[in-house]
Design a protein around this motif. Sequence first.
Motif, PDB file in Angstrom:
ATOM      1  N   GLY A   1       0.922  -1.422   0.202  1.00  0.00           N
ATOM      2  CA  GLY A   1       0.098   0.013  -0.263  1.00  0.00           C
ATOM      3  C   GLY A   1       1.243   1.086   0.055  1.00  0.00           C
ATOM      4  O   GLY A   1       2.083   1.311  -0.409  1.00  0.00           O
ATOM      5  N   THR A   2       0.390   2.201   0.232  1.00  0.00           N
ATOM      6  CA  THR A   2       0.920   4.079   0.501  1.00  0.00           C
ATOM      7  C   THR A   2       2.051   2.975   1.179  1.00  0.00           C
ATOM      8  O   THR A   2       2.323   3.160   2.831  1.00  0.00           O
ATOM      9  CB  THR A   2       0.125   4.709   0.693  1.00  0.00           C
ATOM     10  OG1 THR A   2      -0.514   4.272   2.543  1.00  0.00           O
ATOM     11  CG2 THR A   2      -0.765   5.187  -0.775  1.00  0.00           C
ATOM     12  N   PHE A   3       3.401   3.938   1.143  1.00  0.00           N
ATOM     13  CA  PHE A   3       4.742   4.242   1.941  1.00  0.00           C
ATOM     14  C   PHE A   3       4.803   5.767   1.848  1.00  0.00           C
ATOM     15  O   PHE A   3       5.643   6.304   0.529  1.00  0.00           O
ATOM     16  CB  PHE A   3       5.543   3.039   1.501  1.00  0.00           C
ATOM     17  CG  PHE A   3       7.074   3.529   2.955  1.00  0.00           C
ATOM     18  CD1 PHE A   3       7.093   2.178   3.831  1.00  0.00           C
ATOM     19  CD2 PHE A   3       8.151   3.143   2.525  1.00  0.00           C
ATOM     20  CE1 PHE A   3       7.419   3.180   5.066  1.00  0.00           C
ATOM     21  CE2 PHE A   3       8.880   3.122   2.573  1.00  0.00           C
ATOM     22  CZ  PHE A   3       8.414   2.936   4.000  1.00  0.00           C
ATOM     23  N   ALA A   4       5.351   5.417   2.971  1.00  0.00           N
ATOM     24  CA  ALA A   4       6.125   7.078   3.380  1.00  0.00           C
ATOM     25  C   ALA A   4       7.254   8.265   1.683  1.00  0.00           C
ATOM     26  O   ALA A   4       6.956   8.853   1.724  1.00  0.00           O
ATOM     27  CB  ALA A   4       6.251   7.883   4.871  1.00  0.00           C
TER      28      ALA A   4
ATOM     29  N   ALA B   1      10.905   2.749  -8.710  1.00  0.00           N
ATOM     30  CA  ALA B   1      10.896   1.005  -8.931  1.00  0.00           C
ATOM     31  C   ALA B   1      11.554  -0.184  -8.060  1.00  0.00           C
ATOM     32  O   ALA B   1      10.955  -0.607  -7.246  1.00  0.00           O
ATOM     33  CB  ALA B   1      10.834   1.189 -10.108  1.00  0.00           C
ATOM     34  N   ILE B   2      12.926   1.022  -8.322  1.00  0.00           N
ATOM     35  CA  ILE B   2      13.853  -0.285  -7.471  1.00  0.00           C
ATOM     36  C   ILE B   2      13.804   0.409  -6.221  1.00  0.00           C
ATOM     37  O   ILE B   2      13.679  -0.547  -4.793  1.00  0.00           O
ATOM     38  CB  ILE B   2      15.173   0.366  -7.726  1.00  0.00           C
ATOM     39  CG1 ILE B   2      16.065   0.146  -9.502  1.00  0.00           C
ATOM     40  CG2 ILE B   2      16.531   0.057  -6.824  1.00  0.00           C
ATOM     41  CD1 ILE B   2      17.186   0.549  -9.963  1.00  0.00           C
ATOM     42  N   VAL B   3      13.666   1.043  -5.649  1.00  0.00           N
ATOM     43  CA  VAL B   3      13.334   1.443  -3.953  1.00  0.00           C
ATOM     44  C   VAL B   3      11.984   0.869  -3.860  1.00  0.00           C
ATOM     45  O   VAL B   3      11.997   0.220  -2.528  1.00  0.00           O
ATOM     46  CB  VAL B   3      12.873   3.192  -3.773  1.00  0.00           C
ATOM     47  CG1 VAL B   3      12.666   3.143  -2.700  1.00  0.00           C
ATOM     48  CG2 VAL B   3      14.367   3.555  -4.264  1.00  0.00           C
ATOM     49  N   GLY B   4      11.209   0.893  -4.228  1.00  0.00           N
ATOM     50  CA  GLY B   4       9.644  -0.465  -3.916  1.00  0.00           C
ATOM     51  C   GLY B   4      10.003  -1.297  -3.777  1.00  0.00           C
ATOM     52  O   GLY B   4       9.494  -2.151  -2.417  1.00  0.00           O
TER      53      GLY B   4
ATOM     54  N   MET C   1      12.019  -2.292  -0.884  1.00  0.00           N
ATOM     55  CA  MET C   1      11.928  -2.277   0.903  1.00  0.00           C
ATOM     56  C   MET C   1      11.282  -3.230   0.936  1.00  0.00           C
ATOM     57  O   MET C   1      10.463  -4.006   1.888  1.00  0.00           O
ATOM     58  CB  MET C   1      11.032  -1.196   0.830  1.00  0.00           C
ATOM     59  CG  MET C   1      11.509   0.412   0.618  1.00  0.00           C
ATOM     60  SD  MET C   1      12.477   0.885   2.338  1.00  0.00           S
ATOM     61  CE  MET C   1      12.792   2.331   1.620  1.00  0.00           C
ATOM     62  N   ALA C   2      10.228  -3.167  -0.261  1.00  0.00           N
ATOM     63  CA  ALA C   2       9.190  -5.003  -0.508  1.00  0.00           C
ATOM     64  C   ALA C   2       9.916  -6.285  -0.289  1.00  0.00           C
ATOM     65  O   ALA C   2       9.611  -7.136   1.084  1.00  0.00           O
ATOM     66  CB  ALA C   2       8.377  -5.388  -1.057  1.00  0.00           C
ATOM     67  N   VAL C   3      10.722  -6.147  -0.646  1.00  0.00           N
ATOM     68  CA  VAL C   3      11.961  -8.001  -0.444  1.00  0.00           C
ATOM     69  C   VAL C   3      12.300  -7.941   0.059  1.00  0.00           C
ATOM     70  O   VAL C   3      12.671  -9.150   1.088  1.00  0.00           O
ATOM     71  CB  VAL C   3      12.734  -7.812  -1.846  1.00  0.00           C
ATOM     72  CG1 VAL C   3      14.211  -7.509  -1.902  1.00  0.00           C
ATOM     73  CG2 VAL C   3      12.622  -8.921  -1.889  1.00  0.00           C
TER      74      VAL C   3
ATOM     75  N   THR D   1       4.013   0.043  -2.163  1.00  0.00           N
ATOM     76  CA  THR D   1       5.321  -0.487  -1.723  1.00  0.00           C
ATOM     77  C   THR D   1       5.030  -0.791  -1.049  1.00  0.00           C
ATOM     78  O   THR D   1       3.593  -0.722   0.088  1.00  0.00           O
ATOM     79  CB  THR D   1       6.713  -0.246  -1.982  1.00  0.00           C
ATOM     80  OG1 THR D   1       7.769  -1.248  -1.194  1.00  0.00           O
ATOM     81  CG2 THR D   1       6.813   0.985  -0.523  1.00  0.00           C
ATOM     82  N   CYS D   2       5.620  -1.869   0.601  1.00  0.00           N
ATOM     83  CA  CYS D   2       4.698  -2.410   1.487  1.00  0.00           C
ATOM     84  C   CYS D   2       5.921  -1.983   2.646  1.00  0.00           C
ATOM     85  O   CYS D   2       6.448  -0.615   2.322  1.00  0.00           O
ATOM     86  CB  CYS D   2       6.442  -3.649   1.844  1.00  0.00           C
ATOM     87  SG  CYS D   2       6.815  -4.221   3.931  1.00  0.00           S
ATOM     88  N   SER D   3       4.749  -1.392   3.307  1.00  0.00           N
ATOM     89  CA  SER D   3       4.319  -0.542   4.486  1.00  0.00           C
ATOM     90  C   SER D   3       5.099  -1.419   5.615  1.00  0.00           C
ATOM     91  O   SER D   3       4.874  -2.474   6.263  1.00  0.00           O
ATOM     92  CB  SER D   3       3.286  -0.251   4.898  1.00  0.00           C
ATOM     93  OG  SER D   3       3.499   0.429   6.116  1.00  0.00           O
ATOM     94  N   MET D   4       5.812  -0.841   6.596  1.00  0.00           N
ATOM     95  CA  MET D   4       6.962  -1.547   7.132  1.00  0.00           C
ATOM     96  C   MET D   4       6.144  -1.350   8.547  1.00  0.00           C
ATOM     97  O   MET D   4       5.996  -2.503   8.863  1.00  0.00           O
ATOM     98  CB  MET D   4       7.977  -0.526   8.407  1.00  0.00           C
ATOM     99  CG  MET D   4       9.311  -0.869   7.145  1.00  0.00           C
ATOM    100  SD  MET D   4      11.486  -0.514   7.257  1.00  0.00           S
ATOM    101  CE  MET D   4      10.793   1.643   6.972  1.00  0.00           C
TER     102      MET D   4
END
Length: 738
Positions: A136-139, A353-356, A359-361, A400-403
């Motif tokens: 979802g949304t991530f800062a 794309a790379i940052v998202g 974070m997710a992986v 991307t992934c939200s921590m």
Amino acid sequence: MEHAQEHEGCLEQTQRYCVERPIYNQELLQGQLHRRERAPQTLRQKIAHSCRCSSKKAKSHLYSFLPILKWLPRYPVKEYLLGDIISGLSTGVMQLPQGLAYALLAAVPPVFGLYSSFYPVFLYTFFGTSKHISIGTFAVVSMMVGGVAVREVPDEIISVGYNSTNVTDSLEYYLARDAKRVQVAVTLAFLSGIIQLCLGLLRFGFVAIYLTEPLVRGFTTAAAVHVFTSQLKYLLGVKTKRYSGPLSVVYSIAAVLSKITTTNIAALIVGFTCIVLLLIGKEINLRFKKKLPVPIPMEIIVVIIGTGVSAGMNLSESYRVDVVGNIPQGLRAPAVPEIQLIPAIFVDAIAIAIVGFSMAVSMAKIFALKHGYTIDGNQELIALGICNSVGSFFQSFSVTCSMSRSLVQESTGGKTQIAGALSSIMVLLVLVAIGYLFEPLPQTVLAAIVMVNLKGMFKQFGDVVHFWRTSKIELAIWVVAFVASLFLGLDYGLLTAVAFAMITVIYRTQSPQYRILGQIPDTDIYCDVEEYEEVKEHPGIKIFQANTSLYFANSESYTSALKKKTGVDPCAILAARRKAHKRHAREIKKANELRKKTVLKLTNDVEASVKHEIANDELPVNGKFASADASVQDVSPDEHKQFMEPKTNIHSLILDFTPVNFVDSVGAKTLKSIIKEYKEVGVCVYIASCGGPVMNELTRLNFFDNTVTRELLFHSIHDAVLACRGKDRSASQADFDL
């Protein structure tokens, strides 16, 4: 006494081994081994094999592309369903306020944050391989999207065509600006999704390894500062321009400080109250984590309270507090992103794309390791690509992934992707049924939610102390990533940090550790002679090790370190020999000239003294007396050598290639030059523990010839040492016989 007995018992329990075998060099070893026959495949055969299809292969590819087909039929309803429901509801109540809040970071109306919290999250259920992360949304990503949107659609462009006296109060102005920024954000999501999808299909999931942990943590810490400064104007209720690009943080802080006298006291009180409530709620959740069945959803509570207070006190009209405003009911019809924007945002899309994906992986790997399952990095790229690209047709921005949400989803009992699907359904219900109820929600409440969620990222400043103690190079990566991202912007900062991280890799290979190894007595183990007292060197043998590969960037430093560590510089020895030869030649020439002068003087004296002798007396032959012949001959260099040539007491040099992973053409030439130079000064060079791939590279580079054979390469250091000692004994025996 008891301690001594225990020590003896330990020694008795120590396992020992004894192996008797020949001393192997590569020539002998390869002669005794038989390679497996492998028929080389042509490119056509490889393509044909990869394109060949069978029912089993098709099923495998289908399950890989749609993981839900694999796990859903085997879903244990009784064991997992309750946990997934509780987890989905808990995550959903966080998804809603964070979606609204992070839309402000993305510079789009809050409702688009809700769209981004529904479509991508629902799609990930079908394509994702992680059971616990919350998409979802991530800062950080939202901030990067907002920076691009503001850069492409600044206030100055939209102000053209409106009356300059009331442009800031014009509803049409805000609608036109937001519409254009939404198009930029949507197109950015589409392009970043396509990039992720292509990278996943091409099996490029490894790109995330270039974003090392220090780099990511430094980058996200700088992003947290960006996010915090961007929310100050909402917290204080002041009207300032939003900045993007280099020094945007400085400009944002300066703009807020210049308008500090216009602070809306009501907005500040509401925002500060929400911050206090959120911090108290997070502290309670942390301290009573084991006792609470589910975390207290303080964010949704604050949103409900803030909405109620705003509606009851009419904060928008009475106190000029900015509110969320219009939230359209229902879903928007799909629309195609504006393709003409792609050239202007292409580089930004790559960074997002790379940052998202990173974070997710990274978060997915943490949960997979904790719960004992595996994830597919390439499939995660495909899943994120589909979420972003397909979601962009329904007006969602990059996700991307939200921590924070992922931790809640996992800690509240989530077992599968069903929890994420349920959280997205909660957002859908808000969009369809009760979204309009949140229209009075003050923007300062959303700013408070964003700021409090940055608490974990700000704790990463403690990394400076940690990396200072553990690794100065990783500290440098963290600092460069932080400073560059803070002052150059998140896009250029990320590129700078990645470039610097790559430079540190080159630096490490160019500045490796060089060691001289010695033997632990009565073993075949060799260690650094400077580190352990028990380690001894063999007389006449030097063992050199560098913990790096040998290639163009470090070949010169490798040679310099070899000469310095061994104390044998062939060039210096040869130069000294040439200098000594020249000096000796000059001495011989001078001695011969002196003797010739002496003989000439002696001859003249003799001639003068014999003039009165009788004519029939014996005369000197050719003006010389026979007795003087031996004393007047020229001096030979071989007969009158008066110096010792510079020599070394080392007869063998062993290069340990255990750490070497590859050798390029420059490295091979350097290695060949080392063997040749040391041979000229009477030092034999051997290579030990050379791996198979390195051997193949040396063969391919035509390293071996008549002078450099495989007999110089040994299977291990000990083999090489034994061979050197054997040759030294043979040479000594030959000298003794002579």
